[in-house]
Design a protein around this motif. Structure first.
Motif, mmCIF file in Angstrom:
data_model
loop_
_atom_site.group_PDB
_atom_site.id
_atom_site.type_symbol
_atom_site.label_atom_id
_atom_site.label_comp_id
_atom_site.label_asym_id
_atom_site.label_seq_id
_atom_site.Cartn_x
_atom_site.Cartn_y
_atom_site.Cartn_z
ATOM 1 N N TYR A 107 -9.559 -2.708 4.931
ATOM 2 C CA TYR A 107 -9.050 -1.494 3.821
ATOM 3 C C TYR A 107 -7.739 -0.892 3.925
ATOM 4 N N LEU A 108 -7.330 -0.160 3.430
ATOM 5 C CA LEU A 108 -6.266 0.319 3.011
ATOM 6 C C LEU A 108 -6.057 1.408 4.002
ATOM 7 N N PRO A 151 1.001 -1.608 0.221
ATOM 8 C CA PRO A 151 0.134 0.190 0.138
ATOM 9 C C PRO A 151 0.744 0.998 0.022
ATOM 10 N N ASN A 163 -3.594 -2.647 -10.389
ATOM 11 C CA ASN A 163 -3.326 -2.917 -9.136
ATOM 12 C C ASN A 163 -2.522 -3.968 -9.036
ATOM 13 N N PHE A 217 -2.630 -1.326 6.321
ATOM 14 C CA PHE A 217 -3.741 -2.529 6.687
ATOM 15 C C PHE A 217 -4.096 -2.114 7.655
ATOM 16 N N TRP A 259 -10.881 -2.076 0.864
ATOM 17 C CA TRP A 259 -9.794 -2.919 -0.181
ATOM 18 C C TRP A 259 -11.110 -3.914 -0.710
ATOM 19 N N HIS A 260 -10.727 -5.173 0.614
ATOM 20 C CA HIS A 260 -11.483 -6.175 0.312
ATOM 21 C C HIS A 260 -11.647 -6.691 1.442
ATOM 22 N N GLU A 310 -2.905 -6.877 -5.368
ATOM 23 C CA GLU A 310 -3.486 -7.477 -4.898
ATOM 24 C C GLU A 310 -3.054 -8.740 -5.507
#
Length: 192
Positions: A186-187, A36, A98, A161, A181-182, A102
């Protein structure tokens, strides 16, 4: 008979000299952009390598084109000398979507999930440790989750993260920024 290969004093770079440095620089660039906020120190060093590769590629191409046997050279060597620009385009495309971050996150997801649960329940994380493929400088418990600072990520800020299964973590005094993020991840970055 190709006089370009037999003429004394004619310099002709090998195929490995055209491709290997480009591949190494590409891999280093993908690694530096897989955290990140990117590892800007590494990217600065790699930018110098890219500049040298581009300069050597351009000078060699011009030199070969100015030779009398340039049409013979084009027929035999254009596939080799077209590889570096194609690698540059591929790397730029992967960074644009990205893909490095990823992929590194996906490969580290289970380790990050396990550590995030442990840290959120109060288990301390050793300083300067690896969680999956990420070098974690430190980790801390936050309301409803955990936050990890990635070593070398970002430039003037701490970046990493945040794991928060209950939704976006609360911002304390506006210094922490979160981007989904996923899933519960979160970033996260903290301003300088």
């Amino acid at each position: 008979m190709d006089t370009a290969e037999t003429a004394p004093g004619t310099w002709r770079p090998g195929r490995a000299a055209a491709i290997v440095p480009t591949v190494v620089a590409a891999l280093a660039t993908l690694w530096a952009t897989s955290v990140p906020g990117w590892d800007l120190l590494w990217l600065g060093l790699i930018a110098n390598v890219w500049f040298c590769i581009g300069l050597v590629w351009l000078v060699t191409l011009v030199r070969m084109l100015l030779r009398r046997q340039s049409s013979a050279w084009f027929r035999g060597e254009w596939p080799v000398w077209s590889v570096p620009p194609l690698i540059v385009v591929l790397v730029c495309g992967l960074i644009y979507v990205n893909a490095p971050l990823e992929a590194r996150f996906a490969l580290s997801r289970s380790a990050l999930d396990d550590r995030a649960r442990a840290v959120s329940h109060g288990t301390p994380l050793p300083v300067d440790t690896w969680v999956g493929l990420f070098p974690v400088e430190w980790a801390e418990r936050i309301p409803g989750g955990a936050r990890f600072a990635i070593d070398g990520a970002g430039f003037l800020s701490t970046t990493g993260f945040a794991w928060s299964p209950e939704g976006e973590p609360p911002e304390s005094e506006g210094e922490n920024l979160y981007q989904h993020w996923h899933g519960p991840w979160y970033l996260w970055s903290r301003g300088a």
